[in-house]
Enzyme design. Structure first.
Site, PDB file in Angstrom:
ATOM      1  N   GLU A   7       0.803  -1.235   0.000  1.00 43.00           N
ATOM      2  CA  GLU A   7       0.000   0.000   0.000  1.00 43.00           C
ATOM      3  C   GLU A   7       0.830   1.277   0.000  1.00 43.00           C
ATOM      4  O   GLU A   7       0.838   2.033   0.980  1.00 43.00           O
ATOM      5  CB  GLU A   7      -0.970   0.012   1.184  1.00 43.00           C
ATOM      6  CG  GLU A   7      -1.980  -1.118   1.149  1.00 43.00           C
ATOM      7  CD  GLU A   7      -3.192  -0.851   2.030  1.00 43.00           C
ATOM      8  OE1 GLU A   7      -3.163   0.109   2.824  1.00 43.00           O
ATOM      9  OE2 GLU A   7      -4.175  -1.598   1.907  1.00 43.00           O
ATOM     10  N   GLU A  63      -5.638  -8.473   0.200  1.00 44.87           N
ATOM     11  CA  GLU A  63      -6.339  -8.197   1.455  1.00 44.87           C
ATOM     12  C   GLU A  63      -7.795  -7.908   1.144  1.00 44.87           C
ATOM     13  O   GLU A  63      -8.100  -7.222   0.168  1.00 44.87           O
ATOM     14  CB  GLU A  63      -5.802  -6.941   2.164  1.00 44.87           C
ATOM     15  CG  GLU A  63      -4.484  -7.110   2.840  1.00 44.87           C
ATOM     16  CD  GLU A  63      -4.040  -5.849   3.581  1.00 44.87           C
ATOM     17  OE1 GLU A  63      -4.902  -5.061   4.031  1.00 44.87           O
ATOM     18  OE2 GLU A  63      -2.829  -5.665   3.700  1.00 44.87           O
TER      19      GLU A  63
HETATM   20  C1  NOJ Z   1      -4.663  -2.283   4.841  1.00 50.85           C
HETATM   21  C2  NOJ Z   1      -3.365  -2.485   5.523  1.00 50.85           C
HETATM   22  O1  NOJ Z   1      -2.470  -3.136   4.668  1.00 50.85           O
HETATM   23  C3  NOJ Z   1      -3.491  -3.242   6.829  1.00 50.85           C
HETATM   24  O2  NOJ Z   1      -2.285  -3.115   7.496  1.00 50.85           O
HETATM   25  C4  NOJ Z   1      -4.664  -2.691   7.614  1.00 50.85           C
HETATM   26  O3  NOJ Z   1      -4.740  -3.223   8.893  1.00 50.85           O
HETATM   27  C5  NOJ Z   1      -5.928  -2.961   6.836  1.00 50.85           C
HETATM   28  N1  NOJ Z   1      -5.844  -2.242   5.600  1.00 50.85           N
HETATM   29  C6  NOJ Z   1      -7.200  -2.533   7.534  1.00 50.85           C
HETATM   30  O4  NOJ Z   1      -7.196  -1.151   7.695  1.00 50.85           O
END
Ligand code: NOJ
Length: 464
Positions: free
Chosen positions: A167, A354
């Protein structure tokens, strides 16, 4: 009868976590402090002052956590390596104890028959590097190159699937522009654009490290979180509008990764604040990857306006959201992001790296029996974390993964965020994303209803 929502036999089902969110042991065995250790320790930076200091104590409890994953039928595990455990100061001075920890961790994963999917950078920059400029400075690249090469050399015999960075828009955008994430900076556009460029080069260095040291069968890709734009109505005009906006929001990330240069329109828009770059850096950025990881949580609606121009719609206040309020419920984001990425950049494969949802879950939710005519019997098996809302969210998003595959998009796997509740950055420990509940004072793990649901989804290889 054909069963609905069936996935291909070789589909990859997994769960995801990240080192600073679960490991704890923030100072154990020579680990250097990360920007998140430093940031969270400052008053007012995270909700209720939560820090990564202890988190889920996974550092000491990983065998039991892996055993639980196995019990839940999980076979693929996306996790991250903490850079400051291997190189505490972000330079070339290695911490052998840190390497020892990941040796044991990975061996244990393999003993539990979990296939490792490793992220090299999930936001925990060594604080010492931040003190020397962090992502603002090209110095970060020398440190990252040393770290990435060493990590792939040390663990590449057992890890075949690598994500370079997680990200970029989050750790640069929130960290250096909006100041909400570590290091909490609010830099002017020129500095932010340069920081984005450095992150892109680091991605390239990660790819090069895997190609050089990953051994046979090694694969690598970025885990990206584009702002996903979906058509308001699925007609030609709105689809085109959504795609135009989606493409523009990726002009500094997915475009250069695939085209090898920044679009002229982006550089023009930046004007004097445009990043400074070299041809060699652009070639690094554009090395071919094996897959694109997409982190999918929410989406934005677009349509063609009256004059035909693409327009982004505001979300009505009543639009459904999670308790982590940034997360609005747009399941079709999963489909549209896969489709637009395929149309615009043609990655060889896509993994939903994710997807999940954050609520303020609590165990033993007070039973609120629906008033259904004629049925008065209370539940004989109360208790547990009855996160029906999470199951509902996941089911809807997974159906859109299924739709992507049915339409021929190259979506090959799905990683649920997250295996267990953990340190949710600026939201501290309030927002829980796990399918396993963590009682932080005792570190007791309790699978939620969603964990049992996901176990059966994996077993049957279909959305249930
Ligand atoms: C994206 C992130 O990569 C992760 O670290 C985070 O906990 C989740 N989103 C939820 O916000």
């Amino acid at each position: 009868m054909t069963k609905s929502w069936q996935f291909p036999a070789d589909f990859t089902w997994g769960v995801a976590t990240a080192a600073p969110q679960i490991e704890g042991a923030a100072r154990a065995e020579g680990k250097g402090l990360s920007i998140w250790d430093h940031f969270a320790a400052q008053p007012g930076r995270t909700r209720n002052g939560g820090t990564p200091e202890i988190a889920c104590d996974h550092y000491h409890r990983y065998p039991a956590d892996f055993a639980l994953m196995r019990q839940l039928g999980i076979r693929n595990y996306r996790f991250s390596i903490a850079w400051p455990r291997l190189f505490p100061l972000g330079d070339s001075a290695a911490n052998t104890l840190g390497f020892g920890f990941y040796d044991r961790l990975i061996d244990s994963m393999l003993e539990y028959d979990l296939t490792p999917w490793c992220t090299l950078f999930h936001w925990d920059l060594p604080q010492a590097l931040e003190d020397r400029g962090g992502w603002r400075s090209a110095e970060v690249l020398a440190g990252f190159e040393v770290y990435a090469n060493a990590a792939v050399q040390a663990f590449g015999d057992r890890i075949k699937n690598w994500f370079t960075l997680n990200e970029i828009p989050a750790f640069i955008g929130h960290g250096y522009k909006l100041g909400r994430h570590a290091p909490g900076a609010t830099e002017p556009p020129r500095v932010v654009n340069q920081a984005y460029h450095h992150a892109m080069v680091a991605h390239g260095l990660g790819v090069r490290a895997v190609r050089a040291h990953g051994g046979a069968g090694a694969r690598v890709g970025l885990a990206h979180n584009p702002e996903i734009v979906v058509p308001c109505v699925e007609n030609i005009r709105d689809i085109a509008a959504a795609r135009t906006i989606f493409a523009q929001t990726n002009e500094h990330i997915l475009f250069p990764m695939h085209a090898g240069h920044y679009p002229a329109a982006y550089l023009e828009r930046c004007g004097p604040d445009a990043p400074v770059f070299t041809a060699q850096e652009m070639a690094l950025i554009a090395q071919p990857t094996d897959f694109l990881g997409l982190n999918v949580y929410r989406g934005h609606f677009a349509r063609a306006g009256v004059n035909g121009d693409a327009e982004l719609l505001p979300l009505p206040a009543a639009f459904p959201r999670a308790e982590a309020t940034w997360l609005h419920f747009v399941p079709q984001a999963t489909y549209w992001v896969s489709r637009f990425c395929t149309e615009l950049y043609a990655p060889p494969a896509i993994y939903i790296s994710e997807n999940g949802v954050g609520y303020f879950d609590a165990p033993d939710l007070p039973a609120e029996l629906p008033a259904i005519h004629g049925w008065t019997q209370p539940a004989a098996s109360p208790g547990g974390v009855l996160d029906l809302h999470r199951v509902q969210y996941l089911r809807s998003y997974l159906r859109e993964v299924h739709r992507s595959i049915a339409e021929g998009l190259p979506v090959k796997g799905y990683f649920l965020w997250s295996f267990m509740d953990n340190f949710e950055w600026a939201d501290g420990y309030a927002a829980r994303f796990g399918i396993v509940y963590v009682d932080y004072p005792t570190q007791h793990r309790q699978p939620k209803l969603s964990a049992e649901w996901y176990r059966q989804v994996i077993r049957e290889n279909r959305v249930l």
